[in-house]
Design a protein around this motif. Structure first.
Motif, PDB file in Angstrom:
ATOM      1  N   ALA A   1      18.150  23.400 -22.628  1.00  0.00           N
ATOM      2  CA  ALA A   1      18.014  23.925 -21.152  1.00  0.00           C
ATOM      3  C   ALA A   1      18.693  22.760 -20.128  1.00  0.00           C
ATOM      4  O   ALA A   1      19.268  22.892 -19.300  1.00  0.00           O
ATOM      5  N   GLY A   2      18.388  21.310 -20.592  1.00  0.00           N
ATOM      6  CA  GLY A   2      18.935  20.468 -19.787  1.00  0.00           C
ATOM      7  C   GLY A   2      20.188  20.204 -19.736  1.00  0.00           C
ATOM      8  O   GLY A   2      21.022  19.273 -18.952  1.00  0.00           O
ATOM      9  N   ASP A   3      21.144  20.800 -20.735  1.00  0.00           N
ATOM     10  CA  ASP A   3      22.605  20.514 -20.692  1.00  0.00           C
ATOM     11  C   ASP A   3      23.173  21.612 -21.272  1.00  0.00           C
ATOM     12  O   ASP A   3      23.837  21.737 -22.272  1.00  0.00           O
ATOM     13  N   LYS A   4      23.410  22.557 -20.295  1.00  0.00           N
ATOM     14  CA  LYS A   4      23.811  23.970 -20.433  1.00  0.00           C
ATOM     15  C   LYS A   4      25.210  24.005 -20.839  1.00  0.00           C
ATOM     16  O   LYS A   4      25.832  24.906 -21.394  1.00  0.00           O
ATOM     17  N   GLU A   5      26.015  22.822 -20.110  1.00  0.00           N
ATOM     18  CA  GLU A   5      27.291  22.733 -20.203  1.00  0.00           C
ATOM     19  C   GLU A   5      28.011  22.322 -21.608  1.00  0.00           C
ATOM     20  O   GLU A   5      28.942  22.719 -22.038  1.00  0.00           O
ATOM     21  N   THR A   6      27.083  21.552 -22.280  1.00  0.00           N
ATOM     22  CA  THR A   6      27.554  20.827 -23.399  1.00  0.00           C
ATOM     23  C   THR A   6      27.367  21.737 -24.843  1.00  0.00           C
ATOM     24  O   THR A   6      28.106  21.996 -25.679  1.00  0.00           O
ATOM     25  N   PHE A   7      26.106  22.554 -24.721  1.00  0.00           N
ATOM     26  CA  PHE A   7      25.843  23.437 -25.748  1.00  0.00           C
ATOM     27  C   PHE A   7      26.141  25.097 -25.496  1.00  0.00           C
ATOM     28  O   PHE A   7      25.896  25.445 -24.339  1.00  0.00           O
ATOM     29  N   LYS A   8      26.376  25.672 -26.702  1.00  0.00           N
ATOM     30  CA  LYS A   8      26.868  26.903 -26.569  1.00  0.00           C
ATOM     31  C   LYS A   8      25.551  27.904 -26.667  1.00  0.00           C
ATOM     32  O   LYS A   8      24.829  27.612 -27.508  1.00  0.00           O
ATOM     33  N   HIS A   9      25.323  28.696 -25.987  1.00  0.00           N
ATOM     34  CA  HIS A   9      24.170  29.505 -25.777  1.00  0.00           C
ATOM     35  C   HIS A   9      24.407  31.174 -26.167  1.00  0.00           C
ATOM     36  O   HIS A   9      23.485  31.844 -25.918  1.00  0.00           O
ATOM     37  N   ARG A  10      25.783  31.436 -26.113  1.00  0.00           N
ATOM     38  CA  ARG A  10      25.996  33.191 -26.268  1.00  0.00           C
ATOM     39  C   ARG A  10      26.974  33.049 -27.565  1.00  0.00           C
ATOM     40  O   ARG A  10      27.925  32.288 -27.909  1.00  0.00           O
ATOM     41  N   LEU A  11      26.389  34.130 -28.512  1.00  0.00           N
ATOM     42  CA  LEU A  11      27.161  34.278 -29.756  1.00  0.00           C
ATOM     43  C   LEU A  11      28.901  34.639 -29.407  1.00  0.00           C
ATOM     44  O   LEU A  11      29.541  34.350 -29.952  1.00  0.00           O
ATOM     45  N   GLU A  12      29.015  35.375 -28.129  1.00  0.00           N
ATOM     46  CA  GLU A  12      30.325  35.638 -27.779  1.00  0.00           C
ATOM     47  C   GLU A  12      31.128  34.406 -27.732  1.00  0.00           C
ATOM     48  O   GLU A  12      32.737  34.471 -27.795  1.00  0.00           O
ATOM     49  N   ASP A  13      30.740  33.271 -27.162  1.00  0.00           N
ATOM     50  CA  ASP A  13      31.353  31.871 -27.133  1.00  0.00           C
ATOM     51  C   ASP A  13      31.638  31.195 -28.370  1.00  0.00           C
ATOM     52  O   ASP A  13      32.238  30.083 -28.432  1.00  0.00           O
ATOM     53  N   VAL A  14      31.302  31.682 -29.544  1.00  0.00           N
ATOM     54  CA  VAL A  14      31.276  31.170 -30.870  1.00  0.00           C
ATOM     55  C   VAL A  14      32.146  31.656 -31.881  1.00  0.00           C
ATOM     56  O   VAL A  14      32.198  32.713 -32.118  1.00  0.00           O
ATOM     57  N   ARG A  15      32.980  30.898 -32.438  1.00  0.00           N
ATOM     58  CA  ARG A  15      34.053  31.227 -33.580  1.00  0.00           C
ATOM     59  C   ARG A  15      32.952  31.640 -34.729  1.00  0.00           C
ATOM     60  O   ARG A  15      32.096  30.883 -35.182  1.00  0.00           O
ATOM     61  N   ASP A  16      33.772  32.275 -35.591  1.00  0.00           N
ATOM     62  CA  ASP A  16      33.245  32.553 -36.925  1.00  0.00           C
ATOM     63  C   ASP A  16      33.019  31.168 -37.812  1.00  0.00           C
ATOM     64  O   ASP A  16      31.735  31.171 -38.302  1.00  0.00           O
ATOM     65  N   GLU A  17      33.814  30.317 -37.723  1.00  0.00           N
ATOM     66  CA  GLU A  17      33.760  29.107 -38.552  1.00  0.00           C
ATOM     67  C   GLU A  17      32.767  28.480 -37.980  1.00  0.00           C
ATOM     68  O   GLU A  17      32.115  27.490 -38.869  1.00  0.00           O
ATOM     69  N   GLU A  18      32.458  28.399 -36.676  1.00  0.00           N
ATOM     70  CA  GLU A  18      31.169  27.846 -36.408  1.00  0.00           C
ATOM     71  C   GLU A  18      29.790  27.967 -37.024  1.00  0.00           C
ATOM     72  O   GLU A  18      28.715  27.573 -36.704  1.00  0.00           O
ATOM     73  N   LEU A  19      29.860  29.310 -37.406  1.00  0.00           N
ATOM     74  CA  LEU A  19      28.471  30.027 -38.063  1.00  0.00           C
ATOM     75  C   LEU A  19      28.645  29.978 -39.720  1.00  0.00           C
ATOM     76  O   LEU A  19      27.970  30.680 -40.209  1.00  0.00           O
ATOM     77  N   ALA A  20      29.496  29.216 -40.189  1.00  0.00           N
ATOM     78  CA  ALA A  20      29.791  29.087 -41.545  1.00  0.00           C
ATOM     79  C   ALA A  20      28.473  28.603 -42.544  1.00  0.00           C
ATOM     80  O   ALA A  20      28.751  28.960 -43.766  1.00  0.00           O
ATOM     81  N   ASN A  21      27.761  27.922 -41.873  1.00  0.00           N
ATOM     82  CA  ASN A  21      26.872  27.368 -42.693  1.00  0.00           C
ATOM     83  C   ASN A  21      25.276  28.309 -42.724  1.00  0.00           C
ATOM     84  O   ASN A  21      24.181  27.669 -43.057  1.00  0.00           O
ATOM     85  N   LEU A  22      25.468  29.343 -42.295  1.00  0.00           N
ATOM     86  CA  LEU A  22      24.158  30.385 -42.074  1.00  0.00           C
ATOM     87  C   LEU A  22      24.178  31.414 -43.194  1.00  0.00           C
ATOM     88  O   LEU A  22      25.164  32.333 -43.479  1.00  0.00           O
ATOM     89  N   ILE A  23      23.095  31.095 -44.041  1.00  0.00           N
ATOM     90  CA  ILE A  23      23.024  31.889 -45.435  1.00  0.00           C
ATOM     91  C   ILE A  23      22.197  33.103 -45.051  1.00  0.00           C
ATOM     92  O   ILE A  23      21.086  32.693 -44.368  1.00  0.00           O
ATOM     93  N   VAL A  24      22.254  34.118 -45.655  1.00  0.00           N
ATOM     94  CA  VAL A  24      21.267  35.268 -45.295  1.00  0.00           C
ATOM     95  C   VAL A  24      20.755  35.895 -46.437  1.00  0.00           C
ATOM     96  O   VAL A  24      21.417  35.950 -47.773  1.00  0.00           O
ATOM     97  N   ASP A  25      19.476  36.132 -46.509  1.00  0.00           N
ATOM     98  CA  ASP A  25      18.753  36.769 -47.495  1.00  0.00           C
ATOM     99  C   ASP A  25      18.197  38.096 -46.714  1.00  0.00           C
ATOM    100  O   ASP A  25      17.205  38.080 -46.226  1.00  0.00           O
ATOM    101  N   ASP A  26      19.107  39.199 -47.173  1.00  0.00           N
ATOM    102  CA  ASP A  26      18.387  40.507 -46.550  1.00  0.00           C
ATOM    103  C   ASP A  26      17.107  41.085 -47.142  1.00  0.00           C
ATOM    104  O   ASP A  26      16.533  41.811 -46.461  1.00  0.00           O
TER     105      ASP A  26
END
Length: 348
Positions: free
Chosen positions: A87-112
């Motif tokens: 919250a203290g640095d909203k300009e630095t960090f991404k807060h919306r999924l729409e602003d993120v490329r797929d490769e930036e989510l490449a480390n997320l493993i899913v167990d349905d």
């Protein structure tokens, strides 16, 4: 014998049977009393024995409850720190999924099956956690993660979040239990260096090692294989590695990329933030939250694990200016995940 004497004699005789009867009653009741007393002693001994047996279990249970309360409180503080930093640095960090490329989510493993998302960070127990995640994809009873011998890091071994459409990704991020494990940033760098440059690692030698040797180790034509380099006594030093990190401008390789860039904690609201420094405690608590504590066990041992105590030794040859530049690169990791600024390295 006078009448008075006869009366006294008669009275004495009449009282004797009464005394004898009382003595007989006492004698007859003594075995019963003794038996009752003996039974009471046995019962008391049994109660005391059971108390002494139960006391350690009670103390252990209370200590476990206090430990769980402490871990729960720590989790609250860790997540609060994340929220405040984001919250203290909203300009630095991404807060919306729409602003993120797929490769930036490449480390997320899913167990349905269990509704879990795990963001793995290289050099933070990720091999063992990947083995746990792989075990959970198998049939029950789940195999012991320690028994998994396959290369768990190969592509397509585990399902990743980026393999799903965006709308489905968003739904999973909203409803699944999400967790990650982090580590002191500088200690993680030491661990990465040891793994990729002190061991016989041909891939990293070709991809990065030879380049570092050319730039920072006065080796214009380094040996063409890691075996030849080792035979010649040529290695990338830790100081060379730090120079490489602070002077390059291209995105970092995942093994030393900033943790907040790998897992985007300002975008993803993690339910659990574990620390390598309290790995076993945090893992035990997390498995309870996931209701898997009776189904699978996290591996317990780590060989040659790098700890905070070795920082001064490793950084002794690194110039102060480079240490400070390095801290600037990883400052958000320190702040976001609650690690203290290493003053002993930075304040000269």
């Amino acid at each position: 014998m006078t009448f008075k004497e006869k009366s006294k004699h008669t009275r004495n005789k009449s009282t004797r049977p009464s005394q004898c009867t009382s003595s007989q009653q006492l004698s007859a009741s003594s075995p019963v009393a003794m038996a009752q007393y003996s039974g009471f002693k046995q019962l008391l001994g049994y109660v005391v024995s059971m108390f002494l047996i139960a006391l350690p279990f009670y103390q252990w249970d209370m200590s476990q409850r206090k430990l769980e309360e402490r871990i729960h409180e720590t989790q609250g503080l860790r997540k609060q720190l994340l929220r405040e930093t984001c919250a203290g640095d909203k300009e630095t960090f991404k807060h919306r999924l729409e602003d993120v490329r797929d490769e930036e989510l490449a480390n997320l493993i899913v167990d349905d099956k269990h509704g879990i998302i795990y963001c793995y960070i290289p050099k933070v127990a990720c091999t063992n956690w990947k083995k746990v995640m792989f075990s959970l994809t198998q049939d029950e009873p789940y195999p012991d993660p320690v028994s998994i011998s396959r290369n768990i890091h190969l592509p397509n071994t585990l399902p990743l979040l980026i393999s799903f459409p965006r709308l489905e990704m968003k739904a999973k991020l909203k409803h699944y239990t999400k967790f990650l494990f982090v580590r002191d940033p500088f200690v993680r760098l030491i661990s990465a260096y040891r793994d990729k440059f002190l061991k016989r690692n041909e891939e990293f030698y070709q991809k990065i090692g030879r380049h570092i040797l050319r730039l920072y180790a006065n080796q214009p034509d380094p040996p063409h294989s890691v075996d030849k380099a080792i035979a010649s006594g040529i290695r990338v030093s830790f100081q060379n590695f730090i120079q490489y990190l602070v002077e390059r401008n291209v995105p970092f390789e995942p093994h030393w990329r900033q943790m907040q860039r790998l897992c985007l904690p300002c975008l993803i609201k993690y339910d659990f933030v574990g620390h390598q420094e309290t790995l076993q405690q945090d893992t035990s608590q997390l498995l309870k939250i996931l209701m898997l504590q009776d189904d699978i066990q996290f591996p317990h041992s780590y060989e040659n694990m790098t700890t905070h105590a070795v920082l001064l030794d490793w950084f002794s040859a690194v110039p102060l200016e480079d240490r400070r530049k390095l801290y600037e690169l990883y400052e958000e990791d320190f702040r976001m995940f609650g690690y203290k600024r290493p003053r002993e390295l930075l304040d000269g």
